[in-house]
Design a protein around this motif. Structure first.
Motif, short mmCIF file in Angstrom:
data_model
loop_
_atom_site.label_atom_id
_atom_site.label_comp_id
_atom_site.label_asym_id
_atom_site.label_seq_id
_atom_site.Cartn_x
_atom_site.Cartn_y
_atom_site.Cartn_z
N THR A 111 0.95 -1.14 0.06
CA THR A 111 0.10 0.13 0.11
C THR A 111 0.87 1.34 0.06
OG1 THR A 111 -1.72 -1.16 1.23
CG2 THR A 111 -1.80 1.14 1.35
N ARG A 112 0.58 2.14 -0.96
CA ARG A 112 1.39 3.12 -0.98
C ARG A 112 0.73 4.65 -0.56
NH1 ARG A 112 3.52 6.67 -6.29
NH2 ARG A 112 5.66 7.15 -5.58
N VAL A 113 1.28 5.31 0.31
CA VAL A 113 0.89 6.28 1.12
C VAL A 113 1.36 7.58 0.94
CG1 VAL A 113 -0.34 4.86 2.74
CG2 VAL A 113 2.02 5.83 3.08
N GLN A 114 0.70 8.60 1.12
CA GLN A 114 1.56 10.22 1.26
C GLN A 114 1.94 10.10 2.79
OE1 GLN A 114 -0.62 13.40 -0.22
NE2 GLN A 114 -2.20 11.86 -1.29
N LEU A 115 3.39 9.96 3.10
CA LEU A 115 3.83 10.07 4.41
C LEU A 115 3.77 11.38 4.89
CD1 LEU A 115 4.95 8.23 6.44
CD2 LEU A 115 7.12 8.66 5.52
N ARG A 116 3.39 11.68 6.03
CA ARG A 116 3.60 13.14 6.76
C ARG A 116 4.17 12.71 8.06
NH1 ARG A 116 -1.92 16.20 5.06
NH2 ARG A 116 -1.54 16.29 2.87
N GLU A 117 5.56 12.90 8.28
CA GLU A 117 6.20 12.79 9.50
C GLU A 117 5.87 13.91 10.40
OE1 GLU A 117 9.19 11.00 11.94
OE2 GLU A 117 8.06 10.17 10.14
N VAL A 118 5.36 13.62 11.37
CA VAL A 118 4.87 14.32 12.41
C VAL A 118 6.13 14.69 13.57
CG1 VAL A 118 3.51 14.89 14.41
CG2 VAL A 118 2.62 13.91 12.14
N VAL A 119 6.21 16.08 14.07
CA VAL A 119 6.92 16.40 15.05
C VAL A 119 6.05 16.62 16.24
CG1 VAL A 119 8.28 18.28 16.12
CG2 VAL A 119 8.55 17.73 13.46
N LEU A 120 6.11 15.56 17.21
CA LEU A 120 5.31 15.63 18.08
C LEU A 120 4.93 16.78 19.00
CD1 LEU A 120 5.78 11.70 19.25
CD2 LEU A 120 4.14 12.52 17.70
N LYS A 121 6.15 17.47 19.16
CA LYS A 121 6.23 18.74 20.00
C LYS A 121 5.38 19.86 19.28
CE LYS A 121 10.10 17.62 22.74
NZ LYS A 121 11.37 18.18 23.16
N ASP A 122 4.96 19.62 17.91
CA ASP A 122 4.43 20.65 17.29
C ASP A 122 3.56 19.94 16.20
OD1 ASP A 122 3.89 23.24 15.97
OD2 ASP A 122 5.70 23.13 14.65
N LYS A 123 2.60 19.44 16.78
CA LYS A 123 1.38 18.73 15.84
C LYS A 123 0.79 19.40 14.53
CE LYS A 123 1.08 15.48 19.56
NZ LYS A 123 0.05 14.73 20.56
N PRO A 124 1.01 19.15 13.48
CA PRO A 124 0.21 19.89 12.27
C PRO A 124 -1.22 20.20 12.66
CG PRO A 124 0.93 17.73 11.59
CD PRO A 124 1.54 17.91 12.83
N ALA A 125 -1.92 21.04 12.41
CA ALA A 125 -3.43 21.12 12.24
C ALA A 125 -4.08 20.23 11.60
CB ALA A 125 -3.63 22.57 11.88
N ALA A 126 -3.63 19.82 10.50
CA ALA A 126 -4.35 18.58 9.55
C ALA A 126 -4.23 17.40 10.45
CB ALA A 126 -3.48 18.29 8.12
N LEU A 127 -3.57 17.19 11.32
CA LEU A 127 -3.59 15.75 12.07
C LEU A 127 -4.52 16.07 12.96
CD1 LEU A 127 -2.39 13.02 13.21
CD2 LEU A 127 -0.71 14.44 14.21
#
Length: 216
Positions: A27-43
């Motif tokens: 399964t191919r995905v768009q990977l969005r690596e998260v910085v846990l101290k600065d979580k993106p609004a989209a997450l």
């Protein structure tokens, strides 16, 4: 959107198990690596609890539990036969994974991060967590993998957590009489699958170019 999005954090064992299943299923995905101290609004918009992994499917469905991500992608395509072949075997695998995610994970956290839990050290929790490892070693002493004849879902779901436990004090872990478990873990860490799973990706922010996982 044609491919799912996966919000991930490279070293998180929950995210690792999800990425391992993605690799196994192709399964191919768009990977969005998260910085846990600065979580993106989209997450946070997709999953307000803000933990990883989170997969957003092509039709917008949000799956925010690692085991559910594994089951979803493997039920869609399982060329390596990671899913147990019978309902009884699946129930046994899920029971073993639940033991890992429950009591063992609690001891792992307290062993690795005792001061977060106001403990002097995590040695008592190490001893308690070792009871699960002894049980795993017994299984691996009579069969090569937790899945049975080959690597499968149970192995991939549990190995990242045992790896974290082992690396908390590698000298202590290597001194234990768990030859089968140690060999199983070493083979996992030396595998091409593990190397692909742990490929470093830049931290994602809105507007970035797509990072694909797997890369090819």
């Amino acid at each position: 959107m044609t491919e799912p999005i996966l919000y991930s954090f490279r070293r998180c064992p929950y995210a690792m198990r999800a990425r391992l299943a993605l690799l196994a299923s192709g399964t191919r995905v768009q990977l969005r690596e998260v910085v846990l101290k600065d979580k993106p609004a989209a997450l946070l918009a997709a999953s307000p609890k803000g933990t990883v992994p989170v997969m957003v499917t092509a039709n917008g469905e949000v799956i925010d539990q690692s085991l559910n991500i594994m089951l979803r992608v493997l039920r869609e395509y399982d060329p390596l036969h990671w899913l147990p072949a019978t309902d009884d075997a699946l129930e046994r695998s899920l029971h073993l994974i639940a033991r890992c995610d429950g009591e063992f994970k609690q001891h792992l956290d307290r062993y690795k991060y005792p001061h977060r839990f106001h403990l002097f050290d995590g040695l008592e929790n190490r001893a308690q967590g070792a009871m699960f490892l002894i049980a795993i070693n017994e299984v691996l002493s009579v069969q090569d993998f937790l899945h049975g004849p080959h690597w499968g879902m149970a192995d991939a779901a549990i190995a990242p957590f045992i790896r974290q436990f082992a690396h908390t004090d590698a000298h202590w872990f290597s001194a234990q009489p768990w030859n089968a478990l140690q060999g199983w873990l070493q083979a996992f860490e030396a595998s091409d699958t593990f190397a692909r799973c742990m490929h470093k990706a830049p931290a994602w922010k809105e507007g970035d170019a797509v990072t694909w996982f797997p890369e090819h």
